[in-house]
Design a protein around this motif. Structure first.
Motif, mmCIF file in Angstrom:
data_model
loop_
_atom_site.group_PDB
_atom_site.id
_atom_site.type_symbol
_atom_site.label_atom_id
_atom_site.label_comp_id
_atom_site.label_asym_id
_atom_site.label_seq_id
_atom_site.Cartn_x
_atom_site.Cartn_y
_atom_site.Cartn_z
ATOM 1 N N ARG A 125 0.791 -1.225 0.000
ATOM 2 C CA ARG A 125 0.000 0.000 0.000
ATOM 3 C C ARG A 125 0.826 1.279 0.000
ATOM 4 O O ARG A 125 0.516 2.223 -0.701
ATOM 5 C CB ARG A 125 -0.946 -0.006 1.198
ATOM 6 N N SER A 126 1.859 1.366 0.849
ATOM 7 C CA SER A 126 2.464 2.660 1.100
ATOM 8 C C SER A 126 3.621 2.996 0.173
ATOM 9 O O SER A 126 4.079 4.130 0.159
ATOM 10 C CB SER A 126 2.948 2.730 2.561
ATOM 11 N N ALA A 127 4.126 2.047 -0.581
ATOM 12 C CA ALA A 127 5.263 2.305 -1.454
ATOM 13 C C ALA A 127 4.789 2.596 -2.870
ATOM 14 O O ALA A 127 3.683 2.255 -3.267
ATOM 15 C CB ALA A 127 6.210 1.105 -1.459
ATOM 16 N N SER A 128 5.651 3.260 -3.648
ATOM 17 C CA SER A 128 5.371 3.535 -5.051
ATOM 18 C C SER A 128 6.653 3.328 -5.832
ATOM 19 O O SER A 128 7.719 3.084 -5.248
ATOM 20 C CB SER A 128 4.870 4.977 -5.228
ATOM 21 N N VAL A 129 6.568 3.460 -7.153
ATOM 22 C CA VAL A 129 7.779 3.291 -7.958
ATOM 23 C C VAL A 129 8.820 4.341 -7.615
ATOM 24 O O VAL A 129 10.002 4.156 -7.895
ATOM 25 C CB VAL A 129 7.456 3.329 -9.469
ATOM 26 N N ASP A 130 8.400 5.450 -6.987
ATOM 27 C CA ASP A 130 9.365 6.468 -6.578
ATOM 28 C C ASP A 130 10.338 5.938 -5.534
ATOM 29 O O ASP A 130 11.428 6.481 -5.358
ATOM 30 C CB ASP A 130 8.646 7.687 -5.997
ATOM 31 N N ASP A 131 9.952 4.875 -4.821
ATOM 32 C CA ASP A 131 10.800 4.299 -3.773
ATOM 33 C C ASP A 131 11.710 3.188 -4.292
ATOM 34 O O ASP A 131 12.529 2.659 -3.537
ATOM 35 C CB ASP A 131 9.918 3.725 -2.655
ATOM 36 N N VAL A 132 11.550 2.822 -5.549
ATOM 37 C CA VAL A 132 12.254 1.665 -6.108
ATOM 38 C C VAL A 132 13.600 2.087 -6.686
ATOM 39 O O VAL A 132 13.732 3.150 -7.285
ATOM 40 C CB VAL A 132 11.389 0.996 -7.198
ATOM 41 N N ARG A 133 14.589 1.231 -6.500
ATOM 42 C CA ARG A 133 15.906 1.433 -7.111
ATOM 43 C C ARG A 133 16.128 0.360 -8.170
ATOM 44 O O ARG A 133 15.737 -0.797 -7.988
ATOM 45 C CB ARG A 133 17.020 1.376 -6.062
ATOM 46 N N ILE A 134 16.768 0.737 -9.259
ATOM 47 C CA ILE A 134 17.086 -0.194 -10.347
ATOM 48 C C ILE A 134 18.596 -0.324 -10.425
ATOM 49 O O ILE A 134 19.309 0.686 -10.467
ATOM 50 C CB ILE A 134 16.545 0.315 -11.698
ATOM 51 N N ARG A 135 19.083 -1.558 -10.443
ATOM 52 C CA ARG A 135 20.523 -1.784 -10.543
ATOM 53 C C ARG A 135 20.781 -3.155 -11.145
ATOM 54 O O ARG A 135 19.874 -3.995 -11.220
ATOM 55 C CB ARG A 135 21.186 -1.670 -9.173
ATOM 56 N N PRO A 136 22.019 -3.431 -11.556
ATOM 57 C CA PRO A 136 22.340 -4.760 -12.074
ATOM 58 C C PRO A 136 22.228 -5.828 -10.992
ATOM 59 O O PRO A 136 22.464 -5.563 -9.806
ATOM 60 C CB PRO A 136 23.793 -4.622 -12.552
ATOM 61 N N TYR A 137 21.875 -7.028 -11.411
ATOM 62 C CA TYR A 137 21.859 -8.184 -10.517
ATOM 63 C C TYR A 137 23.298 -8.539 -10.167
ATOM 64 O O TYR A 137 24.186 -8.552 -11.020
ATOM 65 C CB TYR A 137 21.176 -9.361 -11.207
ATOM 66 N N GLY A 138 23.535 -8.833 -8.891
ATOM 67 C CA GLY A 138 24.874 -9.206 -8.450
ATOM 68 C C GLY A 138 24.875 -10.532 -7.723
ATOM 69 O O GLY A 138 23.814 -11.059 -7.332
ATOM 70 N N ALA A 139 26.066 -11.070 -7.499
ATOM 71 C CA ALA A 139 26.193 -12.367 -6.841
ATOM 72 C C ALA A 139 25.568 -12.340 -5.441
ATOM 73 O O ALA A 139 25.076 -13.361 -4.946
ATOM 74 C CB ALA A 139 27.661 -12.764 -6.762
#
Length: 242
Positions: free
Chosen positions: A13-27
Motif C-alpha cells: 500500500r504505502s510504497a510507489s515506484v518512486d521508492d524503487v531502485r534499479i541496478r544490475p543483478y549481483g552475486a
C-alpha cells in the motif's frame, strides 16, 4: 510453500515506484531472489516459466550466477533491500544484434508500471551493447502482459505457436521519444543506461567476454529459438535484419 508472503506493508500500500531502485543483478542477490520467490503466485510463475512450478526453478537461480554483463544481463528492482522485479536479456548468437527478453515482477507490484521501467532500463543498456531488437514469448492467457507490451509497441504483431505468441520488438520502440527518462525511479550509477543513468557511449565487450553457447529459452515474457518474425533494425556489423 506459502505463496505471496509479504514482509512489509511497503510492498503493497504505502510504497510507489518512486521508492524503487534499479541496478544490475549481483552475486550477493541470490538470497534476495529466493526470498522474492515467496512473493510470486503460481500463476505468475507459470506465465514466466511456462510450467507449473511452486517456486523459482533452481536451474534459473543457478543460471544467474553466470551473467557476463555483455551477452547475458539482468537488472533488478529493489525496495527496502528486497527484490521485487527482475528483467534479463540473452543475446542470440546467430544474430548478435538481437536478444531474448524476459521480465518477472512480484505480484504486489504488477500493474504499477514496474515492468515497463525494467524493460526501458534493460533495453537502453542492451542498445549500448549493440542489441537493437528483442524477441519475447507470451502466453495467450497472460492478457495483462500482452496489454502492457502493446503500450510500448502498439504495432507489434505476434507469430502464434499454439497458445504462445512470439513478438519481434525493435529497440528503441519506434513510437518512443528520443529521451525516455524514467520518472521517479532511483538508478544505481553502476552500469545502467541513459534512461536510468547519465548517458554513456556504446560499450565494448569486457575483456574475456564470449558469446553464450546458443540461444536459451527463458520463458514467460521472452525467449526461444523458433522462426524469425520479419522487420527490425539491421545489424551494423553485418547488415542483416535483427
Amino acid at each position: 510453500m506459502t505463496q505471496l508472503a509479504v514482509a512489509s506493508p511497503r510492498f503493497t500500500r504505502s510504497a510507489s515506484v518512486d521508492d524503487v531502485r534499479i541496478r544490475p543483478y549481483g552475486a550477493h542477490d541470490e538470497q534476495r531472489l529466493l526470498r522474492m520467490s515467496r512473493r510470486l503466485s503460481r500463476r505468475s510463475l507459470y506465465h514466466r516459466f511456462f510450467a507449473g512450478v511452486p517456486h523459482l526453478p533452481d536451474g534459473y537461480v543457478r543460471s544467474l550466477r553466470t551473467l557476463d554483463h555483455w551477452d547475458r544481463e539482468a537488472i533488478v528492482a529493489v525496495l527496502d533491500g528486497e527484490l521485487i522485479g527482475v528483467a534479463e536479456y540473452i543475446r542470440d548468437t546467430a544474430r548478435p544484434c538481437r536478444a531474448d527478453l524476459a521480465v518477472l515482477v512480484a505480484d504486489a507490484w504488477q500493474r504499477k508500471g514496474l515492468a515497463r521501467i525494467l524493460v526501458t532500463c534493460l533495453g537502453d543498456l542492451a542498445l549500448r551493447r549493440r542489441i537493437t531488437a528483442f524477441r519475447a514469448d507470451l502466453l495467450l492467457e497472460n492478457g495483462e502482459a500482452l496489454a502492457a507490451l502493446r503500450t510500448m509497441w502498439p504495432a507489434a504483431r505476434p507469430v502464434w505457436d499454439g497458445n504462445t505468441a512470439r513478438f519481434h520488438l525493435p529497440w528503441p520502440p519506434p513510437e518512443a521519444p528520443a529521451d525516455r527518462a524514467v520518472p521517479g525511479v532511483q538508478p544505481e550509477i553502476l552500469d545502467l543506461p541513459r534512461s536510468c543513468a547519465p548517458a554513456r557511449s556504446p560499450e565494448s565487450p569486457p575483456e574475456g567476454a564470449k558469446h553464450v553457447e546458443g540461444a536459451h529459452r527463458t520463458g514467460g515474457h521472452g525467449a526461444g529459438t523458433a522462426a524469425d518474425a520479419p522487420g527490425g533494425a539491421a545489424d551494423p556489423a553485418t547488415g542483416r535484419q535483427c
